[in-house]
Design a protein around this motif. Structure first.
Motif, short mmCIF file in Angstrom:
data_model
loop_
_atom_site.label_atom_id
_atom_site.label_comp_id
_atom_site.label_asym_id
_atom_site.label_seq_id
_atom_site.Cartn_x
_atom_site.Cartn_y
_atom_site.Cartn_z
N GLY A 60 0.80 -1.22 0.00
CA GLY A 60 0.00 0.00 0.00
C GLY A 60 0.83 1.27 0.00
N ASN A 61 2.07 1.18 -0.45
CA ASN A 61 3.01 2.31 -0.42
C ASN A 61 3.15 2.90 1.00
OD1 ASN A 61 4.89 3.99 -1.70
ND2 ASN A 61 3.38 5.59 -2.06
N THR A 62 3.10 2.03 1.99
CA THR A 62 3.21 2.48 3.38
C THR A 62 4.65 2.84 3.75
OG1 THR A 62 3.29 0.11 3.95
CG2 THR A 62 1.20 1.26 4.30
N GLN A 63 5.62 2.35 3.00
CA GLN A 63 7.03 2.71 3.20
C GLN A 63 7.46 2.61 4.67
OE1 GLN A 63 8.03 6.38 0.89
NE2 GLN A 63 5.88 6.28 0.25
N PRO A 64 7.48 1.40 5.22
CA PRO A 64 7.77 1.23 6.64
C PRO A 64 9.26 1.32 7.00
CG PRO A 64 7.46 -0.90 5.63
CD PRO A 64 7.17 0.11 4.57
N ALA A 65 10.15 1.28 6.01
CA ALA A 65 11.58 1.20 6.30
C ALA A 65 12.16 2.54 6.73
CB ALA A 65 12.32 0.67 5.08
N GLY A 110 -2.60 3.25 15.33
CA GLY A 110 -2.32 2.33 16.43
C GLY A 110 -2.54 0.88 16.09
N GLU A 111 -2.77 0.58 14.82
CA GLU A 111 -2.99 -0.80 14.38
C GLU A 111 -1.68 -1.41 13.90
OE1 GLU A 111 -5.84 -2.41 14.69
OE2 GLU A 111 -6.77 -0.61 15.55
N PRO A 112 -1.55 -2.76 13.99
CA PRO A 112 -0.34 -3.40 13.48
C PRO A 112 -0.13 -3.07 12.00
CG PRO A 112 -1.62 -4.94 14.81
CD PRO A 112 -2.48 -3.73 14.62
N MET A 113 1.10 -2.77 11.65
CA MET A 113 1.46 -2.44 10.28
C MET A 113 1.61 -3.73 9.47
SD MET A 113 2.35 -0.22 7.88
CE MET A 113 2.92 1.31 8.62
N PRO A 114 0.76 -3.93 8.47
CA PRO A 114 0.90 -5.15 7.67
C PRO A 114 2.20 -5.16 6.87
CG PRO A 114 -1.24 -4.10 7.33
CD PRO A 114 -0.38 -3.12 8.05
N TYR A 115 2.87 -6.27 6.88
CA TYR A 115 4.04 -6.50 6.02
C TYR A 115 5.17 -5.50 6.26
CZ TYR A 115 0.57 -9.34 3.62
OH TYR A 115 -0.41 -10.27 3.33
N PHE A 159 8.23 1.59 16.16
CA PHE A 159 9.24 1.12 15.22
C PHE A 159 10.09 0.03 15.87
CE2 PHE A 159 8.13 5.24 13.56
CZ PHE A 159 8.19 5.08 12.18
N GLU A 160 10.58 -0.90 15.05
CA GLU A 160 11.39 -2.00 15.57
C GLU A 160 12.70 -2.11 14.78
OE1 GLU A 160 12.55 -5.05 17.99
OE2 GLU A 160 10.74 -3.85 18.19
N PRO A 161 13.86 -1.98 15.45
CA PRO A 161 15.13 -2.24 14.76
C PRO A 161 15.24 -3.71 14.41
CG PRO A 161 15.49 -1.83 17.10
CD PRO A 161 14.05 -1.60 16.86
N MET A 162 15.62 -3.98 13.15
CA MET A 162 15.58 -5.35 12.66
C MET A 162 16.92 -5.87 12.14
SD MET A 162 12.44 -6.49 12.99
CE MET A 162 12.63 -7.94 11.99
N VAL A 163 17.75 -5.00 11.58
CA VAL A 163 18.95 -5.48 10.91
C VAL A 163 20.03 -4.40 10.96
CG1 VAL A 163 18.17 -4.64 8.64
CG2 VAL A 163 19.80 -6.54 8.75
N ALA A 164 21.26 -4.83 11.07
CA ALA A 164 22.41 -3.93 10.94
C ALA A 164 23.09 -4.23 9.60
CB ALA A 164 23.39 -4.11 12.09
N ILE A 165 23.69 -3.21 8.99
CA ILE A 165 24.27 -3.36 7.66
C ILE A 165 25.63 -2.68 7.64
CG2 ILE A 165 23.89 -2.98 5.18
CD1 ILE A 165 20.90 -2.13 6.41
N ALA A 166 26.62 -3.39 7.14
CA ALA A 166 27.94 -2.82 6.91
C ALA A 166 28.17 -2.69 5.42
CB ALA A 166 29.02 -3.71 7.52
N VAL A 167 28.68 -1.55 4.99
CA VAL A 167 28.98 -1.29 3.59
C VAL A 167 30.44 -0.88 3.48
CG1 VAL A 167 28.46 0.17 1.59
CG2 VAL A 167 26.61 -0.57 3.10
#
Length: 207
Positions: A60-65, A110-115, A159-167
């Motif tokens: 839904g173009n919610t752009q959760p990232a 306040g509802e769970p964010m789908p996907y 919001f929930e932290p999920m992953v760390a990334i090294a570049v």
């Protein structure tokens, strides 16, 4: 550099052994830990990583990232590094940039964010492939302290932290623990398509 070190150099490329050709960005993507401490990321490259993430598809173009990010030498880099697991701290100091990927888990009502996790995964894969396109490499990590990241950066409850990334850029095995050297030199493998894609009924291979 000793003769032994020369025989243990990180392969400059570990292309995927695919059943049919795939795009080079996909074939060349892998997750090294041997990073070059001299490699830097330009302003444009750094921006491009997150611009690529921004244009990932989402439900839904919610752009959760969301991301917390910094380049080596910046105070936030050290703060991100401080949240990593002991094993990951040992090699990520040579990264040109570090980031923490965060996903929205509760919407504005306040509802769970789908996907939400799926959306962050899509965005982060875009980021990783952009790194490959820039001649860099990226390594995603589950090994970090989510609670520490939340406290360190004031991440809101929705919001929930999920992953760390090294570049960074590909470096040398010199000085790496033997167990990590073995991982860097190990061939890349995947399950065959016959175990992943089915037709007619579950377990009946399509390929």
């Amino acid at each position: 550099m000793t003769a032994e070190d020369r025989t243990l150099e990180v392969p400059p490329s570990k292309p995927a052994q695919t059943s049919v050709p795939v795009h080079p960005l996909l074939a060349e993507r892998w997750s090294p830990r041997a990073l070059d401490p001299e490699t830097t990321v330009t302003d444009e490259q750094f921006t491009a990583l997150f611009e690529a993430a921004r244009w990932a598809p989402s439900w839904g173009n919610t752009q959760p990232a969301r991301y917390i990010a910094a380049r080596r030498g910046e105070p936030t880099f050290d703060r991100i590094h401080g949240t990593l697991s002991r094993g990951n701290k040992g090699w990520t100091s040579s990264a040109a940039a570090l980031a923490i990927g965060v996903t929205r888990v509760v919407d504005e009502d306040g509802e769970p964010m789908p996907y939400g996790e799926y959306g962050l995964a899509l965005a982060t894969e875009n980021l990783v492939l952009q790194a490959v396109a820039e001649g860099l490499c990226a390594h995603q990590m589950a090994g970090f302290d989510r609670d520490a990241a939340r406290a360190e950066f004031g991440i809101p409850a929705e919001f929930e932290p999920m992953v760390a990334i090294a570049v960074g850029g590909l470096g040398s095995l010199a000085g790496m623990p033997e167990r990590l050297q073995e991982k860097e030199l190990r061939p890349r493998t995947r399950l065959p398509l016959s175990e992943l894609v089915f037709t007619d009924s579950w377990g009946t291979p399509r390929f």
